[in-house]
Motif scaffolding. Structure first.
Motif, PDB file in Angstrom:
ATOM      1  N   LYS A 138       0.839  -1.198   0.000  1.00  0.00           N
ATOM      2  CA  LYS A 138       0.000   0.000   0.000  1.00  0.00           C
ATOM      3  C   LYS A 138       0.880   1.256   0.000  1.00  0.00           C
ATOM      4  CE  LYS A 138      -3.564   2.777   0.690  1.00  0.00           C
ATOM      5  NZ  LYS A 138      -4.513   3.138  -0.379  1.00  0.00           N
ATOM      6  N   PHE A 139       1.955   1.237   0.769  1.00  0.00           N
ATOM      7  CA  PHE A 139       2.885   2.370   0.799  1.00  0.00           C
ATOM      8  C   PHE A 139       3.477   2.622  -0.588  1.00  0.00           C
ATOM      9  CE2 PHE A 139       7.359   3.700   0.989  1.00  0.00           C
ATOM     10  CZ  PHE A 139       7.248   4.924   1.645  1.00  0.00           C
ATOM     11  N   ASP A 140       3.907   1.567  -1.265  1.00  0.00           N
ATOM     12  CA  ASP A 140       4.544   1.731  -2.573  1.00  0.00           C
ATOM     13  C   ASP A 140       3.615   2.391  -3.590  1.00  0.00           C
ATOM     14  OD1 ASP A 140       6.900   0.565  -1.695  1.00  0.00           O
ATOM     15  OD2 ASP A 140       6.266  -1.452  -2.237  1.00  0.00           O
ATOM     16  N   ALA A 141       2.312   2.159  -3.451  1.00  0.00           N
ATOM     17  CA  ALA A 141       1.345   2.771  -4.365  1.00  0.00           C
ATOM     18  C   ALA A 141       0.952   4.167  -3.925  1.00  0.00           C
ATOM     19  CB  ALA A 141       0.095   1.900  -4.446  1.00  0.00           C
ATOM     20  N   SER A 142       1.327   4.557  -2.712  1.00  0.00           N
ATOM     21  CA  SER A 142       0.784   5.770  -2.102  1.00  0.00           C
ATOM     22  C   SER A 142       1.792   6.892  -1.939  1.00  0.00           C
ATOM     23  CB  SER A 142       0.193   5.434  -0.729  1.00  0.00           C
ATOM     24  OG  SER A 142      -0.794   4.423  -0.848  1.00  0.00           O
ATOM     25  N   VAL A 143       3.008   6.701  -2.422  1.00  0.00           N
ATOM     26  CA  VAL A 143       4.025   7.748  -2.350  1.00  0.00           C
ATOM     27  C   VAL A 143       4.692   7.890  -3.710  1.00  0.00           C
ATOM     28  CG1 VAL A 143       4.467   7.331   0.104  1.00  0.00           C
ATOM     29  CG2 VAL A 143       5.883   6.182  -1.610  1.00  0.00           C
ATOM     30  N   GLN A 144       5.201   9.079  -3.971  1.00  0.00           N
ATOM     31  CA  GLN A 144       5.896   9.320  -5.228  1.00  0.00           C
ATOM     32  C   GLN A 144       7.360   8.912  -5.119  1.00  0.00           C
ATOM     33  OE1 GLN A 144       5.342  13.403  -6.379  1.00  0.00           O
ATOM     34  NE2 GLN A 144       3.263  13.063  -7.124  1.00  0.00           N
ATOM     35  N   ALA A 145       7.903   8.452  -6.234  1.00  0.00           N
ATOM     36  CA  ALA A 145       9.330   8.141  -6.316  1.00  0.00           C
ATOM     37  C   ALA A 145      10.115   9.431  -6.496  1.00  0.00           C
ATOM     38  CB  ALA A 145       9.592   7.212  -7.500  1.00  0.00           C
ATOM     39  N   GLN A 146      11.417   9.338  -6.282  1.00  0.00           N
ATOM     40  CA  GLN A 146      12.284  10.462  -6.606  1.00  0.00           C
ATOM     41  C   GLN A 146      12.465  10.561  -8.122  1.00  0.00           C
ATOM     42  OE1 GLN A 146      15.251  12.409  -4.130  1.00  0.00           O
ATOM     43  NE2 GLN A 146      15.931  10.339  -3.754  1.00  0.00           N
ATOM     44  N   GLU A 147      12.954  11.697  -8.557  1.00  0.00           N
ATOM     45  CA  GLU A 147      13.180  11.910  -9.980  1.00  0.00           C
ATOM     46  C   GLU A 147      14.311  11.013 -10.483  1.00  0.00           C
ATOM     47  OE1 GLU A 147      12.127  12.322 -12.864  1.00  0.00           O
ATOM     48  OE2 GLU A 147      11.467  14.386 -12.533  1.00  0.00           O
ATOM     49  N   VAL A 148      14.222  10.638 -11.756  1.00  0.00           N
ATOM     50  CA  VAL A 148      15.314   9.917 -12.412  1.00  0.00           C
ATOM     51  C   VAL A 148      16.376  10.944 -12.774  1.00  0.00           C
ATOM     52  CG1 VAL A 148      15.986   8.470 -14.359  1.00  0.00           C
ATOM     53  CG2 VAL A 148      13.729   8.182 -13.316  1.00  0.00           C
ATOM     54  N   ASP A 149      17.428  10.992 -11.990  1.00  0.00           N
ATOM     55  CA  ASP A 149      18.505  11.962 -12.218  1.00  0.00           C
ATOM     56  C   ASP A 149      19.764  11.443 -11.530  1.00  0.00           C
ATOM     57  OD1 ASP A 149      18.063  12.412  -9.502  1.00  0.00           O
ATOM     58  OD2 ASP A 149      17.011  14.306  -9.806  1.00  0.00           O
TER      59      ASP A 149
END
Length: 762
Positions: A499-510
């Motif tokens: 549920k957490f993985d679907a509920s937070v944004q990832a960091q930018e690809v950089d």
């Protein structure tokens, strides 16, 4: 453009009579642009769309959807951030008028925009498919969504589950080690095959010595380019944490080139006085590392440079679940009812060292990865039980292979229909044309050693646990504490992690990477540790990867002549120049992560090329790819079963957004002048022309801990919105310098909460 091509590319499947009508409609629309003709076209389209609505079937009949309140078009048109009619709406592309629902109106607006060049509404998101133009394909995509049944927000209490099919025992079973897949070359894609090189090997001696002998230490490069000196930069397209969880999961299905503990040391020199690894300024600290073993018979001359090999299968065949060799595969099975070994509480078994026993040796690397490994074993056993229930006479092997076929098909479908479009954009990979025996599915060194290590950039520094209401169920933990801690799942389970993985944004690809990966210490500063970014760079040199520019050329792209052609970030240009001197000497991983992103993608030009090439070959060169071996009805059912469905089938998680690879939330409201509201009328009952919005009012978005998340100002119609939410949970929207506030609970990663209106006196 034939109807069959449209059907394939855009999943158009309305009744035959409607399909032929749609093609004719758009031809008329393109040829004539006067008002009378457009009116006739619109009337007919509405009639057919209403027919679609009556005949639709729910894509997720068991998932409740919150009914959203519609808004008049006028209230939506001048939202401050919506400029450029061709802009692709990443929050909900088919919702052209941005009113919170996909309906016939959206298709009509596109048709109107195509046929009336003069009166285009430049604030509409009419580029639905992200190809930089308005066309019939945009309208078709809207219509398809309506016809599929997920265009109209509905409430349902249906308990029906969307389950994948139970195919018959396949006439030929895919081998565990990948052999025998290709009829012409028995070993293509199998365990032990050499990695493919797209660009020539670039060892410093032309044979085997590390590339980049004249480049700075990999740790120095990491310190200059990847240190997180400011707050985390979140993905600008709203990708969720699942982009790195699934990326790692699928990476472990494709390739493994582990270093040899007895191999040659290639320790990474640490700059003197490094705050993490050499705080005393000894100048002698190193990050320990050893070489990857090379294929036997290579590395003997310039004409025969060292080559590495893949220690698992190159196919997307579920090898991280089932193993890549017979011994591993057998050790994971119970040999009863086709089931795989799992504990009574639904977790993977642990070995004596506390690591999970799974198809891949890296399954315990972090708890998020272990959770999704567990999920697919649960799905296998659920399918096995269902097969046994329908056919009690079926043998263990038959049940196992039938369940394995479905699980592998689900992994393939999720990868190609959800994960890759989220990461690379909708059109990065060509449409599937069937199995091609001339395609070698082998893993490219540039892919496994550089491009697909982009996930390291996207990780957050914390791992969290969330309940179904979107709130934290327990305190977050530092990412570094989640490494090789699989036994922790005995306390937390996997549900709250997924549920957490679907509920937070990832960091930018950089190039910027969290400290847990870049400064992973084995004790206090100076006691030793690892820097995953420095190790990525060093591994590329170990494998003799060509530099960024040479690799561009190998993939058919033009060479760059300046750092400005790689990145528009002037500060980053300067850093690259200070480290490498010129554009022909950049470590491949660094160049890939430095690239400006392509439109509607989260990767740059060369990164997208490398990843798309690998996944297209892994698909086209796999004789057992699901679209080649399943029936049409089985394929349709597999493709309708998303990762969200699979999670909800096998856990207590409910209410996930349909596409868990995106976490895109919007809160919206209006500041209304009190004097414009008649005394006996509620604001929601008013016509748009009866009320007056108040411009220039400052509104704040406050997080659960009282921190300021974002702020904005109402536009000239009083409208405002927030899209800077990086996780679900409790928020408060309030007027600045006022006690007026509205409490909001964001429960899932696709919430569109509207009507957060404030009434002010002046």
């Amino acid at each position: 453009m034939g109807a069959s091509r449209l059907d394939y590319d855009w999943d158009v499947s309305p009744p035959t009579i409607a399909s032929s009508f749609l093609t004719a409609t758009f031809i008329v629309g393109f040829r004539l642009a006067d008002g009378s003709v457009v009116s006739i076209v619109i009337a007919n389209v509405v009639a057919h769309l209403m027919l679609f609505r009556l005949k639709r079937t729910m894509k997720h009949p068991g998932r409740k959807r919150r009914r959203l309140r519609g808004e008049p078009l006028e209230a939506r048109q001048l939202m401050a951030a919506d400029f450029g009619g061709y802009r692709h709406n990443i929050y909900d592309a088919e919702d052209v008028n941005d009113d919170g629902r996909v309906s016939a109106i959206d298709a009509l607006l596109i048709i109107n925009a195509m046929t009336n060049e003069i009166s285009r509404d430049e604030n509409m998101f009419t580029d639905v498919n992200g190809d930089d133009r308005r066309s019939a394909l945009d309208a078709l995509r809207v219509i398809n969504r309506i016809e599929r049944g997920d265009g109209f927000p509905v409430d349902t209490d249906a308990d029906e589950e969307l389950n994948p099919p139970l195919p018959e025992t396949p006439s030929e079973v895919r081998s565990i080690d990948g052999t025998g897949n290709n009829p012409n070359d028995h070993f293509w894609g199998s365990v032990g095959q050499r990695l493919i090189r797209m660009a020539p090997a670039a060892y410093s001696d032309g044979i085997s010595k590390l590339a980049g002998a004249d480049r700075p230490s990999a740790r120095e490069v990491s310190n200059v380019l990847s240190a997180m000196n400011t707050s985390q930069v979140l993905n600008d397209r709203g990708l969720s944490a699942f982009v790195y969880v699934w990326g790692q999961f699928i990476d472990h299905d494709l390739g493994l080139s582990e270093s040899d503990e007895h191999g040659e040391a290639i320790d990474i020199a640490v700059p003197e006085g490094d705050l993490w690894f050499d705080p005393t300024g000894s100048g002698e600290a190193v990050i320990p590392m050893r070489r990857t073993p090379i294929a036997e018979g290579t590395g003997t001359s310039i004409d025969n440079p060292a080559q590495q090999f893949n220690q698992i299968t190159a196919f997307i065949d579920g090898s991280m679940v089932y193993g890549s060799d017979a011994a591993t595969a057998e050790g994971l099975r119970t040999f009863v009812g086709g089931r795989m070994a799992i504990s009574d509480d639904g977790l993977l078994p642990l070995d004596e060292s506390g690591m999970v026993i799974a198809g891949d040796v890296r399954a315990s690397e972090n708890v998020g990865l272990t959770a999704i490994q567990t999920l697919f074993v649960r799905e296998h056993n659920r399918l096995a039980d269902e097969i046994f229930a329908t056919d009690p006479e079926a043998a263990d092997e038959e049940i196992y292979q039938r369940a394995r076929l479905v699980v592998t098909s689900l992994i393939q479908s999720i990868t190609y229909n959800e994960f890759l479009p989220a990461l690379l954009g909708e059109h990065a990979i060509a449409a599937y044309q069937g199995y091609d025996a001339s395609v070698n599915p082998g893993i490219a060194n540039e892919f496994s050693t550089a491009a697909f290590r982009l996930g390291h950039s996207t990780l957050r520094d914390q791992v969290g646990f969330m309940s179904n209401d979107g709130r934290e169920s327990q305190d977050e933990m530092d990412l570094k504490d989640a490494f090789f801690h699989a036994s922790m799942l005995e306390e937390t389970g996997i549900d709250s992690l997924l549920k957490f993985d679907a509920s937070v944004q990832a960091q930018e690809v950089d190039l910027v990477v969290v400290d847990s990966l870049r400064n992973f210490l084995f004790g206090p500063p100076g006691a030793g540790g690892l820097d995953l970014i420095a190790m990525n760079i060093q591994r590329g040199r170990d494998h003799g990867l060509s530099d960024y520019n040479a690799t561009r050329e190998a993939y058919g792209l033009s060479r760059v002549e300046s750092f400005g052609q790689i990145t528009s970030d002037v500060e980053l240009q300067q850093k690259l120049a200070s480290l490498y001197g010129n554009v022909d000497n950049i470590d491949l991983w660094v160049g890939l992560m430095a690239e400006d992103h392509q439109r509607d993608a989260s990767v740059g030009e060369l990164t997208g090329k490398v990843i798309a090439d690998q996944f297209q070959r892994a698909r086209d060169g796999d004789r057992f790819f699901y679209q080649s071996v399943l029936t049409d009805s089985e394929i349709e059912s597999i493709e309708r079963s998303t990762l969200a469905d699979l999670i909800e089938r096998n856990t207590s998680v409910e209410g996930l957004q349909e596409n868990v690879f995106f976490m895109q939330v919007e809160l919206r409201g209006r500041v209304i002048l009190a004097s414009s509201i008649p005394p006996t009328t509620m604001p929601g009952d008013l016509r748009e022309d009866e009320i007056r919005g108040v411009p220039g009012v400052a509104i704040e978005l406050i997080g659960a801990s009282g921190e300021l998340v974002d702020s904005t100002v109402s536009d000239r119609y009083g409208n405002y919105r927030f899209r800077a939410l990086d996780e679900t949970g409790d928020y408060q929207v309030r007027l600045s310098d006022s006690s007026d506030a509205i409490d909001v609970l964001v429960a899932h990663g696709a919430e569109r909460i509207r009507g957060l209106d404030f009434i002010v006196l002046a």
